[in-house]
Scaffold this motif. Structure first.
Motif, PDB file in Angstrom:
ATOM      1  N   ILE A 143      11.422   3.249   5.116  1.00 13.38           N
ATOM      2  CA  ILE A 143      10.154   3.986   5.195  1.00 13.38           C
ATOM      3  C   ILE A 143       9.923   4.796   3.913  1.00 13.38           C
ATOM      4  CG2 ILE A 143       8.985   5.893   6.403  1.00 13.38           C
ATOM      5  CD1 ILE A 143       8.840   3.191   7.825  1.00 13.38           C
ATOM      6  N   LEU A 199       6.793   4.308   1.427  1.00  9.67           N
ATOM      7  CA  LEU A 199       5.895   5.402   1.019  1.00  9.67           C
ATOM      8  C   LEU A 199       5.861   5.538  -0.503  1.00  9.67           C
ATOM      9  CD1 LEU A 199       6.706   8.087   3.737  1.00  9.67           C
ATOM     10  CD2 LEU A 199       4.537   6.913   3.392  1.00  9.67           C
ATOM     11  N   THR A 202       3.819   2.838  -2.028  1.00  5.32           N
ATOM     12  CA  THR A 202       2.389   2.998  -1.744  1.00  5.32           C
ATOM     13  C   THR A 202       1.786   4.139  -2.572  1.00  5.32           C
ATOM     14  OG1 THR A 202       2.898   2.338   0.520  1.00  5.32           O
ATOM     15  CG2 THR A 202       0.709   3.209   0.144  1.00  5.32           C
ATOM     16  N   LEU A 203       2.576   5.206  -2.736  1.00  6.36           N
ATOM     17  CA  LEU A 203       1.994   6.414  -3.329  1.00  6.36           C
ATOM     18  C   LEU A 203       2.199   6.546  -4.834  1.00  6.36           C
ATOM     19  CD1 LEU A 203       2.846   8.957  -0.498  1.00  6.36           C
ATOM     20  CD2 LEU A 203       0.621   8.009  -1.091  1.00  6.36           C
ATOM     21  N   PHE A 226       4.808  -4.353  12.180  1.00  4.62           N
ATOM     22  CA  PHE A 226       4.558  -3.314  11.173  1.00  4.62           C
ATOM     23  C   PHE A 226       3.388  -3.731  10.281  1.00  4.62           C
ATOM     24  CE2 PHE A 226       5.524  -1.200   7.084  1.00  4.62           C
ATOM     25  CZ  PHE A 226       5.573   0.113   7.513  1.00  4.62           C
ATOM     26  N   THR A 277       0.031  -1.500   9.948  1.00  2.66           N
ATOM     27  CA  THR A 277      -0.310  -0.917   8.650  1.00  2.66           C
ATOM     28  C   THR A 277      -1.571  -1.567   8.067  1.00  2.66           C
ATOM     29  OG1 THR A 277       1.319  -2.389   7.641  1.00  2.66           O
ATOM     30  CG2 THR A 277       1.989  -0.115   7.995  1.00  2.66           C
TER      31      THR A 277
END
Lengths: 445, 62
Positions: free
Chosen positions: A17, A21, A24-25, A83, A87
């Protein structure tokens, strides 16, 4: 200690996870380095950030669904696909909220929806959003819309590429945050990697598969309207697998056609030169299995999946719970264990409609000669002389049969979704550790 | 149950993603400190970093 941590499902989940993240960020946060001038207002910048996050999430979907064994091996492909579904909906919401905020904060931007007169960057945004929306709708309501699986897969791939490609084209066209060359290179790299993954899965991998064909050796009828499809590798060694795993099967057509179907292997994991599948005739494709002629060419992509006892070599024993054709991977587990002369206790709880529907009955009974195996058949419709279990596999039935020391075993459940949910709930109520329960949905589509 | 757990997980990650989007917007949109606005132009271009980079651009376009 490190090894122990890396085997903890919770630690592995947290690491995945955090990785998700970050991936993605980070592409968003680097846009804050040497940014364009601010002062456009909080909501405009918030809308832009949601757009970039949505685009990064869309690109990451290609990684999640690329059948990368290292990713799949943590939790299994059905968990990953779920998932992917959740998402994708989140990404779609972000993509939809992104223009909605703009329209509210700057109503004059509504003119960008005038497609014939709008600039290309706005047209690409509209087309990307429509492609994404269509993709999600046709996936969630595929069965209600009566879209067959094979054309749906092709459409899904095309729409995914369009949504990501046009979305990135829109960001480039606006150019506010992607005005610097190195930022364009960074984002282009992300988009190209994701597009390469889909090209690899849909074109390169199928082309590699054409070099390792299989041939149908025989098709054998089993009880319960199940057919055993036996394949033999043609000009290569085939593959061994962990019992309980599955492979994507393409039959009688080129693997480049994207018409492949996932099935669990039912043969021994250690027998590479004859790979068998237990297939129940329930759909368009599966109903044709009985008519497949020996000599037909086939292609396999696999093995995949984490539904296997091989990952739990130190377990004191296993509880296997099957419903209907869910017996297929469990049969492979028992067959392989019998061949290996595994000395641990196995308990099989096998739910079927009636006595006549028990698949592999004779073979299962024969395993008792080489295995410490207890079989509990659960019949929904039993004849009068039947003295065994009837009804459904619920908490009371489980409580009667599973070991008192719940955590000493690993539990494998493969059945229809309703039964899986009931069994999962029952095991949870009986205080079986969640990390000891392993499940596989045999319908991934 | 596994899917419910995952739904909660996805909800949690969504909160983090949306919060980061808000942080991004705030960082990009925050007002410059008054002392920086009153300083001479030449003294404002210093260092490397997210905050400083924002000031550089507000300098350039301001």
């Amino acid at each position: 200690m490190k090894r122990l941590l890396m085997h903890s499902p919770i630690v592995v989940a947290v690491l995945w996870i955090v990785g998700y993240l970050l991936l993605t960020l980070l592409p968003l946060l680097v846009l804050l380095l040497y940014p364009p001038p601010g002062g456009r207002g909080f909501w405009i910048e918030f809308s832009v950030a949601l757009g970039f996050i949505g685009l990064a999430m869309m690109a990451l979907q290609f990684v999640i669904t690329a059948r990368v064994n290292r990713i799949d091996s943590s939790y299994g492909i059905d968990i990953l696909l779920q998932f992917h579904r959740y998402t994708s909906v989140v990404a779609l919401l972000m993509v939809l909220v992104h223009p909605a905020i703009l329209f509210i904060a700057q109503p004059e931007t509504l003119q960008l929806l005038n497609f014939p007169q709008a600039p290309w960057r706005a047209r690409m945004a509209v087309l990307a959003t429509l492609a994404f929306l269509t993709m999600v709708i046709t996936t969630i309501w595929r069965k209600q819309l009566k879209i067959p699986y094979e054309p749906w897969r092709a459409i899904h791939t095309i729409l995914a590429v369009l949504a990501v490609g046009l979305g990135f084209g829109h960001a480039l066209g606006v150019g506010n945050y992607l005005g610097l060359f190195w930022k364009v290179v960074l984002w282009s790299g992300i988009i190209l990697v994701s597009l390469w993954l889909i090209i690899y899965v849909r074109l390169v991998k199928p082309w590699l598969m054409t070099r390792k064909p299989y041939i149908v050796e025989e098709v054998l009828p089993q009880q319960g309207d199940v057919w055993t499809l036996a394949l033999r590798p043609l000009g290569h060694e085939g593959f061994t697998f962990a019992p309980g795993q599955f492979a994507w099967l393409t039959l009688n057509i080129t693997p480049l056609s994207m018409r492949e179907h996932p099935f669990s292997m039912s043969s021994s994991g250690e027998c590479a030169d004859r790979i068998e599948f237990g297939i129940k005739a329930v759909g368009d494709f599966t109903s044709t299995i009985k008519d497949v002629q020996p000599g037909t060419k086939a292609y396999l992509d696999g093995p995949y999946g984490v539904f296997t006892i091989d990952r739990y070599w130190d377990s004191a024993g296993f509880v296997l719970i099957a419903g209907g054709v869910g017996i297929t991977p469990i049969y492979s587990i028992l067959l392989t264990a019998a061949q290996r002369r595994d000395d641990r206790p196995f308990l099989l709880i096998y739910a079927v409609a009636s006595w006549e529907d028990i698949t592999y009955k004779d073979e299962l009974e024969s395993f008792k000669e080489n295995l410490d195996l207890t079989i509990v058949y659960v019949l929904r419709k039993a004849h009068d002389e039947w003295e065994g279990e009837t009804g459904y596999v619920d908490r009371s039935l489980l409580a009667k049969h599973i070991p008192r020391h719940r955590g000493s075993r690993h539990y494998f459940v493969c059945a229809a979704p309703v039964m899986m949910a009931a069994v999962e709930r029952g095991l949870f109520e009986l205080e079986v550790p969640v990390t000891n329960v392993h499940m596989e949905h045999f319908n991934l589509a | 149950m596994r899917y419910n757990l995952m739904l909660q997980l996805v909800a949690g990650t969504t909160v983090i993603l949306v919060s980061t989007a808000a942080l991004f917007a705030w960082l990009q949109n925050r007002a410059e400190p008054a002392e920086l606005r009153t300083r001479p132009v030449s003294s404002r271009v210093v260092g490397v970093g997210v905050g400083v980079a924002c000031r550089r651009h507000s300098l350039a376009f301001g």
